[in-house]
Design an enzyme around this catalytic site. Structure first.
Site, short mmCIF file in Angstrom:
data_model
loop_
_atom_site.label_atom_id
_atom_site.label_comp_id
_atom_site.label_asym_id
_atom_site.label_seq_id
_atom_site.Cartn_x
_atom_site.Cartn_y
_atom_site.Cartn_z
N ASN A 10 0.87 -1.18 0.00
CA ASN A 10 0.00 0.00 0.00
C ASN A 10 0.91 1.23 0.00
OD1 ASN A 10 -1.78 2.07 0.45
ND2 ASN A 10 -2.39 1.42 2.51
N LYS A 12 0.11 4.26 -0.26
CA LYS A 12 -0.51 5.47 0.31
C LYS A 12 -0.25 6.65 -0.63
CE LYS A 12 -0.20 3.23 4.75
NZ LYS A 12 -0.05 3.30 6.20
N HIS A 97 -9.55 1.19 5.05
CA HIS A 97 -8.22 1.33 5.64
C HIS A 97 -8.32 2.29 6.84
CE1 HIS A 97 -4.09 2.55 6.24
NE2 HIS A 97 -3.77 1.40 5.70
N GLU A 99 -6.68 4.72 7.76
CA GLU A 99 -6.57 6.16 7.46
C GLU A 99 -7.86 6.68 6.84
OE1 GLU A 99 -2.87 5.61 5.39
OE2 GLU A 99 -2.07 4.95 7.32
N GLU A 169 -5.36 -4.91 10.50
CA GLU A 169 -4.33 -3.91 10.77
C GLU A 169 -4.67 -3.16 12.04
OE1 GLU A 169 -2.16 -2.67 6.91
OE2 GLU A 169 -4.00 -1.50 6.99
N GLY A 175 2.48 2.34 10.93
CA GLY A 175 3.43 3.45 10.80
C GLY A 175 4.10 3.83 12.11
N SER A 212 3.41 -1.94 10.38
CA SER A 212 4.86 -1.96 10.62
C SER A 212 5.52 -3.29 10.28
CB SER A 212 5.17 -1.56 12.07
OG SER A 212 4.75 -0.23 12.31
#
Ligand code: 13P
Length: 250
Positions: A10, A12, A97, A99, A169, A175, A212
């Site tokens: 991904n 992003k 996702h 985000e 996730e 991250g 991560s």
């Protein structure tokens, strides 16, 4: 039998068309097709076409959209429809996702509509679920993940449930350099798999772990049979390193 593994990148908001082209050319040079390995790439929408074109001859490399809107066309400025994503070469799309959920306010109901739109359009949804740190600390991981799963797959018949891929996730691991332990991840995967069974999934559903993941921890995570692969952000951005990661394991 070769264990099937899926590696999903991904990107992003990284890699415009030029960088995407350079990446994919280099990556394909380094990584030959390998039985039982599926390699998804989720570039920004503007780079989807470039990745799809470069990977045209590689059935194992699948481009996907990072996000779609559920309406097939119309006055929705700034949105990407499933038919347009498909025409640009997408074979699937991320939905929900963290985000999208936590930065852009995507709701459980939005994820349901997006999953449906992708399936209607013949693309594979990769539905992302995961708890925030406070939710984990309160012992609510299972509740949150199951709520997101049931909402995202609400009303689907078993055949369609079977076509959806899931990514677990945990929000606190994205991250941040923090991982769920392989055991913790596997335990949540088992909960997800059981629920998919109750929703009628036939065959083995693909459930990826993300948060991560990198070269240093991928092998121990994938040692857990519950994990069918990984969904990776930061460690997927550099072609040589990503090529190494998708080649791990005998
Ligand atoms: P990182 O691998 O950068 O933690 O991102 C994970 C992720 O969000 C993949 O979708």
């Amino acid at each position: 039998m070769t264990r099937r593994l899926t590696f999903a990148a991904n990107w992003k908001m990284h890699h415009g068309p030029l960088a995407a082209r350079a990446f994919i050319d280099r990556f394909l040079e380094l990584v030959p097709p390998r039985e039982g390995r599926e390699l998804w790439v989720f570039p920004p929408a503007a780079s989807l076409h470039v990745v799809a074109d470069a990977a045209r001859s590689r059935a194992d490399v699948k481009p996907g959209a990072q996000n779609v809107y559920w309406e097939p066309k119309g006055a929705f400025t700034g949105e990407l429809s499933v038919p347009i994503a498909r025409e640009a070469g997408a074979r699937g799309g991320l939905v929900g996702h963290s985000e999208r959920r936590h930065v852009f306010g995507e709701t459980d109901e939005d994820t349901r509509r997006k999953v449906l739109a992708l399936l209607d359009g013949g693309l594979t949804p990769l539905l992302c679920v995961g708890e925030k740190l406070a939710e984990r600390d309160e012992g609510r991981t299972e509740d949150v993940v199951l709520r997101q799963l049931r909402a995202g797959l609400g009303g689907l018949d078993p055949e369609r449930v079977s076509r959806v891929m899931i990514a677990y996730e945990p929000v606190w691991a994205i991250g941040t350099g923090r991982n769920a332990t392989p055991r913790d991840a596997a335990a949540v995967h088992a909960v997800i798999r059981a629920e998919l069974g109750r929703l009628g999934a036939t065959g083995r559903s693909t459930i990826l772990y993300g948060g991560s993941v990198n070269l240093g921890n991928a092998l121990s995570l994938l040692a857990e049979e519950e994990l069918d692969g990984v969904l990776v952000g930061g460690a997927s951005l550099e072609a040589d390193a990503w090529a190494e990661l998708v080649g791990i394991g005998a």
